[in-house]
Design a protein around this motif. Structure first.
Motif, PDB file in Angstrom:
ATOM      1  N   ARG A  40     -13.193  43.110  39.335  1.00 46.14           N
ATOM      2  CA  ARG A  40     -12.913  43.081  37.901  1.00 46.14           C
ATOM      3  C   ARG A  40     -12.594  44.466  37.355  1.00 46.14           C
ATOM      4  N   HIS A  41     -12.808  45.523  38.179  1.00 47.58           N
ATOM      5  CA  HIS A  41     -12.583  46.895  37.721  1.00 47.58           C
ATOM      6  C   HIS A  41     -11.539  47.565  38.620  1.00 47.58           C
ATOM      7  N   THR A  42     -10.336  47.759  38.075  1.00 50.65           N
ATOM      8  CA  THR A  42      -9.235  48.324  38.856  1.00 50.65           C
ATOM      9  C   THR A  42      -9.577  49.704  39.403  1.00 50.65           C
ATOM     10  N   SER A  43     -10.291  50.505  38.636  1.00 46.48           N
ATOM     11  CA  SER A  43     -10.620  51.859  39.076  1.00 46.48           C
ATOM     12  C   SER A  43     -11.455  51.834  40.355  1.00 46.48           C
ATOM     13  N   ARG A  54      -8.480  37.438  36.652  1.00 42.43           N
ATOM     14  CA  ARG A  54      -8.262  38.851  36.355  1.00 42.43           C
ATOM     15  C   ARG A  54      -8.541  39.729  37.582  1.00 42.43           C
ATOM     16  N   GLY A  55      -9.497  39.348  38.389  1.00 48.34           N
ATOM     17  CA  GLY A  55      -9.759  40.094  39.613  1.00 48.34           C
ATOM     18  C   GLY A  55      -8.577  40.059  40.560  1.00 48.34           C
ATOM     19  N   THR A  56      -7.937  38.906  40.673  1.00 47.15           N
ATOM     20  CA  THR A  56      -6.754  38.789  41.533  1.00 47.15           C
ATOM     21  C   THR A  56      -5.587  39.598  40.969  1.00 47.15           C
ATOM     22  N   GLU A  57      -5.412  39.560  39.667  1.00 46.79           N
ATOM     23  CA  GLU A  57      -4.376  40.383  39.044  1.00 46.79           C
ATOM     24  C   GLU A  57      -4.614  41.860  39.349  1.00 46.79           C
ATOM     25  N   ASN A  58      -5.870  42.275  39.329  1.00 51.94           N
ATOM     26  CA  ASN A  58      -6.198  43.676  39.636  1.00 51.94           C
ATOM     27  C   ASN A  58      -5.865  44.019  41.085  1.00 51.94           C
ATOM     28  N   VAL A  59      -6.130  43.089  41.989  1.00 50.96           N
ATOM     29  CA  VAL A  59      -5.825  43.335  43.408  1.00 50.96           C
ATOM     30  C   VAL A  59      -4.318  43.492  43.592  1.00 50.96           C
ATOM     31  N   ARG A 113     -24.655  25.793  40.167  1.00 54.98           N
ATOM     32  CA  ARG A 113     -24.580  26.179  38.752  1.00 54.98           C
ATOM     33  C   ARG A 113     -23.557  27.266  38.492  1.00 54.98           C
ATOM     34  N   GLU A 114     -23.126  27.989  39.546  1.00 53.82           N
ATOM     35  CA  GLU A 114     -22.048  28.962  39.369  1.00 53.82           C
ATOM     36  C   GLU A 114     -20.797  28.301  38.793  1.00 53.82           C
ATOM     37  N   GLN A 115     -20.570  27.017  39.139  1.00 55.25           N
ATOM     38  CA  GLN A 115     -19.372  26.324  38.674  1.00 55.25           C
ATOM     39  C   GLN A 115     -19.315  26.196  37.150  1.00 55.25           C
ATOM     40  N   LEU A 116     -20.449  26.400  36.500  1.00 61.65           N
ATOM     41  CA  LEU A 116     -20.517  26.162  35.060  1.00 61.65           C
ATOM     42  C   LEU A 116     -20.429  27.450  34.233  1.00 61.65           C
ATOM     43  N   ASN A 117     -20.302  28.603  34.907  1.00 61.61           N
ATOM     44  CA  ASN A 117     -20.173  29.882  34.219  1.00 61.61           C
ATOM     45  C   ASN A 117     -18.683  30.223  34.074  1.00 61.61           C
ATOM     46  N   HIS A 118     -18.043  29.611  33.086  1.00 60.08           N
ATOM     47  CA  HIS A 118     -16.588  29.688  32.968  1.00 60.08           C
ATOM     48  C   HIS A 118     -16.065  31.105  32.761  1.00 60.08           C
ATOM     49  N   LYS A 119     -16.737  31.895  31.989  1.00 56.84           N
ATOM     50  CA  LYS A 119     -16.241  33.248  31.702  1.00 56.84           C
ATOM     51  C   LYS A 119     -16.191  34.109  32.962  1.00 56.84           C
ATOM     52  N   ARG A 120     -17.278  34.090  33.728  1.00 53.34           N
ATOM     53  CA  ARG A 120     -17.286  34.913  34.936  1.00 53.34           C
ATOM     54  C   ARG A 120     -16.291  34.392  35.969  1.00 53.34           C
ATOM     55  N   ILE A 121     -16.145  33.075  36.050  1.00 53.89           N
ATOM     56  CA  ILE A 121     -15.157  32.496  36.962  1.00 53.89           C
ATOM     57  C   ILE A 121     -13.764  33.016  36.626  1.00 53.89           C
ATOM     58  N   GLU A 122     -13.427  32.986  35.354  1.00 60.13           N
ATOM     59  CA  GLU A 122     -12.111  33.461  34.903  1.00 60.13           C
ATOM     60  C   GLU A 122     -11.946  34.954  35.200  1.00 60.13           C
ATOM     61  N   ASP A 123     -12.957  35.735  34.916  1.00 60.65           N
ATOM     62  CA  ASP A 123     -12.874  37.190  35.109  1.00 60.65           C
ATOM     63  C   ASP A 123     -12.673  37.558  36.573  1.00 60.65           C
TER      64      ASP A 123
END
Length: 394
Positions: free
Chosen positions: A59-62, A99-104, A85-95
């Motif tokens: 999640r952090h490009t730097s 966004r993590g893949t976009e950073n990669v 229960r990880e499946q229900l944490n939508h914000k972290r899943i999205e991040d």
């Protein structure tokens, strides 16, 4: 990544601290490569010589950029929200997943990383519909039809990775080649995400029934076969005969479709437990999963509530979906080794698992009573809907 060039190549594995990432890193290290494991948590296993751990978050490009200097290939495995229960944490899943893949991808183009292999999932095309011997010509499942946020974000991430294939580096001096591997459910000795959860349900006496059509079939993939696929994919991205895998997606499994519950029968019985004979309707278990998800949203954070099953897990385990390996075999040279759960069972036994005399405490009694009450409520709510549905059909 052939033997002649591997000693000069450095690779980075996001999610390298996890079960599969570490196994892949070990395999690449044995081939003479310098391996960087990039993850938020360090592997629990001792790292062999030639492997380096860098703590960081996609999640952090730097943090990514500090780790990729001199890297020729990134295996992007890191993800979040696959089960429980990880499946229900939508914000972290999205991040993490989008966004993590976009950073990669951005990091690859900025730092001249020429190869990116993305670990995707069957779920980019599957959302509860029956698929028999599907192939890569199947379209993505429409995003609004995904039953869970993890699958939706993995589909978005895969699209971004494949769209990035053939794009130029920021300095204009090279091109990024990408591909995606879509594995089935991963298993192997020491797997820490799914199998321990299943064994805990068995040992607590919660595995009292199966569900769905006994003829339903799904795929699994042994961790070593998945490692093989990733190594071959990276080699194909750099193949001088035309970058075979560039811009492509591949389904990866053991090529042995099997009923989900029959697959786990040896694990249950060899640990000394009775395999359930009660079979319940898929729709009832789906409704149960829906209600437990609702309970999680209401009280989960207060009481650390873990859903027994989520709706996506019900579909993935109870609905037929398996895929052809023809494309991976033809284009990558993928040849899965035949495997079973024997070594997994031995691993759990070595960790002290297995049937033991039970001593029931008040805590056990309350837990079982709560489950019985919850399931009774589900049954009472589900039956009228089923009856109404039958009336409409007649």
């Amino acid at each position: 990544m052939d033997a002649g060039n591997s000693a000069k190549e450095t690779v980075l594995i996001t999610g390298g601290g996890g079960y599969f990432g570490f196994r892949l890193g070990c395999a690449l290290s044995e081939r003479g490569m310098d391996v960087i494991l990039f993850d938020v948590s360090k592997p629990v296993q001792e790292m062999p010589e030639g492997m380096t751990f860098v703590q960081g978050d996609v999640r952090h490009t730097s943090e990514l950029e500090r780790a990729v200097r001199g890297v020729a290939c990134i295996f992007h495995i890191a993800s979040y929200g696959m089960s429980g229960r990880e499946q229900l944490n939508h914000k972290r899943i999205e991040d993490v997943n989008v966004r993590g893949t976009e950073n990669v991808i951005q990091t690859c183009k900025k730092n001249g990383v020429s190869k990116l292999v993305y670990t995707s999932t069957y779920n980019v095309v599957f959302g509860g519909q029956v698929i028999e011997n599907g192939n890569e010509l199947l379209p993505y499942l429409p995003l609004h039809l995904h039953p869970d946020h993890y699958s939706r974000t993995k589909a978005l991430a895969e699209m971004k990775v494949l769209e990035a294939n053939g794009t130029f580096f920021e300095d204009g001096q090279g091109v990024l080649r990408t591909c995606a591997l879509r594995p089935a459910g991963i298993f192997g000795p020491g797997e820490q995400r799914h199998l321990p959860r299943i064994v805990s349900y068995i040992e607590r006496g919660w595995f009292r029934f199966v569900y769905g059509d006994p003829g339903s079939l799904v795929d699994f993939v042994h961790v070593d076969n998945l490692v093989q696929a990733h190594v071959l994919a990276a080699e194909a991205l750099g193949a001088p005969q035309g970058y075979i895998a560039a811009g492509q997606a591949y389904f990866i499994s053991d090529g042995q479709p099997v009923n989900n519950f029959e697959f786990f029968r040896p694990l249950v019985e060899d640990l000394g437990y009775a395999f359930p004979t009660l079979r319940l309707p898929l729709s009832l278990i789906y409704f149960f999963a829906f209600l437990t998800e609702m309970v999680h949203f209401v009280v989960g954070r207060l009481y650390n509530f873990q859903p027994l099953l989520t709706r996506t897990e019900v579909y993935k385990t109870g609905v037929t979906h398996y895929f052809s390996l023809e494309k991976a075999e033809k284009e990558l040279g993928y040849k899965p080794e035949q495997s079973n759960l024997k070594e997994v069972v031995e691993w759990f036994k070595a960790q002290g698992h297995g049937c033991k005399p039970r001593t029931y405490t008040l805590k056990h009694l309350l837990r079982h009573t709560a489950l019985i009450l919850l399931f009774s409520v589900v049954l009472l709510l589900w039956l009228p809907k089923t009856v109404r549905g039958s009336d409409r059909e007649t």
